[in-house]
Design a protein around this motif. Sequence first.
Motif, PDB file in Angstrom:
ATOM      1  N   SER A  69      49.749  35.605  39.927  1.00 28.00           N
ATOM      2  CA  SER A  69      48.439  36.074  39.452  1.00 28.00           C
ATOM      3  C   SER A  69      47.904  35.214  38.307  1.00 28.00           C
ATOM      4  O   SER A  69      46.701  35.226  38.039  1.00 28.00           O
ATOM      5  N   ALA A  73      44.096  34.035  37.706  1.00 29.09           N
ATOM      6  CA  ALA A  73      43.372  34.551  36.546  1.00 29.09           C
ATOM      7  C   ALA A  73      42.662  33.438  35.785  1.00 29.09           C
ATOM      8  O   ALA A  73      41.496  33.586  35.394  1.00 29.09           O
ATOM      9  N   ARG A 186      49.422  41.598  37.075  1.00 30.06           N
ATOM     10  CA  ARG A 186      48.073  41.086  37.295  1.00 30.06           C
ATOM     11  C   ARG A 186      47.184  41.386  36.088  1.00 30.06           C
ATOM     12  O   ARG A 186      46.395  40.544  35.656  1.00 30.06           O
ATOM     13  N   SER A 187      47.354  42.579  35.511  1.00 28.81           N
ATOM     14  CA  SER A 187      46.576  42.974  34.337  1.00 28.81           C
ATOM     15  C   SER A 187      46.914  42.108  33.133  1.00 28.81           C
ATOM     16  O   SER A 187      46.028  41.685  32.384  1.00 28.81           O
ATOM     17  N   CYS A 189      48.040  39.052  33.206  1.00 33.03           N
ATOM     18  CA  CYS A 189      47.511  37.712  33.456  1.00 33.03           C
ATOM     19  C   CYS A 189      46.021  37.646  33.134  1.00 33.03           C
ATOM     20  O   CYS A 189      45.539  36.673  32.534  1.00 33.03           O
ATOM     21  N   ALA A 190      45.288  38.668  33.526  1.00 27.74           N
ATOM     22  CA  ALA A 190      43.851  38.713  33.237  1.00 27.74           C
ATOM     23  C   ALA A 190      43.610  38.782  31.729  1.00 27.74           C
ATOM     24  O   ALA A 190      42.685  38.137  31.208  1.00 27.74           O
ATOM     25  N   LYS A 215      38.676  41.084  30.064  1.00 26.19           N
ATOM     26  CA  LYS A 215      39.804  41.268  30.980  1.00 26.19           C
ATOM     27  C   LYS A 215      39.358  41.983  32.251  1.00 26.19           C
ATOM     28  O   LYS A 215      39.713  41.582  33.368  1.00 26.19           O
ATOM     29  N   ALA A 216      38.565  43.036  32.104  1.00 30.03           N
ATOM     30  CA  ALA A 216      38.089  43.799  33.262  1.00 30.03           C
ATOM     31  C   ALA A 216      37.218  42.921  34.159  1.00 30.03           C
ATOM     32  O   ALA A 216      37.312  42.987  35.394  1.00 30.03           O
ATOM     33  N   GLU A 219      39.461  40.491  36.051  1.00 28.09           N
ATOM     34  CA  GLU A 219      40.175  41.175  37.137  1.00 28.09           C
ATOM     35  C   GLU A 219      39.267  41.367  38.352  1.00 28.09           C
ATOM     36  O   GLU A 219      39.720  41.243  39.494  1.00 28.09           O
ATOM     37  N   ARG A 220      38.002  41.681  38.111  1.00 28.22           N
ATOM     38  CA  ARG A 220      37.061  41.826  39.243  1.00 28.22           C
ATOM     39  C   ARG A 220      36.875  40.493  39.953  1.00 28.22           C
ATOM     40  O   ARG A 220      36.859  40.434  41.190  1.00 28.22           O
ATOM     41  N   MET A 222      38.907  37.991  40.040  1.00 24.60           N
ATOM     42  CA  MET A 222      40.150  37.543  40.677  1.00 24.60           C
ATOM     43  C   MET A 222      40.230  37.968  42.141  1.00 24.60           C
ATOM     44  O   MET A 222      40.919  37.326  42.944  1.00 24.60           O
ATOM     45  N   LYS A 223      39.518  39.024  42.491  1.00 22.84           N
ATOM     46  CA  LYS A 223      39.527  39.496  43.883  1.00 22.84           C
ATOM     47  C   LYS A 223      38.931  38.461  44.824  1.00 22.84           C
ATOM     48  O   LYS A 223      39.219  38.464  46.025  1.00 22.84           O
TER      49      LYS A 223
END
Length: 239
Positions: A69, A73, A186-187, A189-190, A215-216, A219-220, A222-223
């Motif tokens: 991840s 990220a 994953r969190s 890494c973000a 960070k949020a 994470e979005r 990264m999808k």
Amino acid sequence: MLIVSFIKKIVKWIVVAFFASTILSVIILRFIPVFFTPLMFIRMVEQIDEGRDVKLSHHWVPLEKISPSMPVAVIASEDANFLSHHGFDVEAIQKAAKRNKEHPEKNKLGASTISQQTAKNVFLWPGRSWVRKGLETYFTVLIELLWPKQRIMEVYLNSIEMGEGIYGVDAVAHEHFGCSAKELSRSHCALIAATLPNPRVFSSLRPSRYMLKRKARIEREMKYVPAFPKKGEDPKKSK
């Protein structure tokens, strides 16, 4: 005339020595770990000069021992076109130039790619002079020619500054999360990627509300970033 001829020979050999030594160093560092960078030395000197305890936390780990991840990220955060560009993101540069021209009162928007940041971290020093920028361009071209994308990412994740006296993803994983780079979620890494605009100001250990928002967002995003290719795989197939 003899003096002029002598000076020309000296300049010629200086130029030859520069290109030979820099190309050789890039070739060598394609295969061996980067245990120390100029920035690490500069920060240690700063710590001594300011009367602080010297801190250098840095653990080199191969890419396969880093959470999958983490590359995703930093691509989402720092360089969305990393796998497709050849060192420079022309579109991002144009957007940054336009924004900086239209809003000169705001902080300057940068467009450095992961390749450029790696060249700067490993071979150069911090600064904004034209000389340093020119050398950054030169080393970026070299590593893009001589290193695969996986090696650029591996060196980047192992050498980037991630806090006061902390360099590389494994060091920040141990210092801030009590785990190895491979065990980062994953969190996590973000959150680490969210600090990279200024890791000496933004902390993944004690994130502010602003950091949590970044960070949020990462994470979005990264999808939409594909899994980073393993060593030996074709990066183009991951686009």
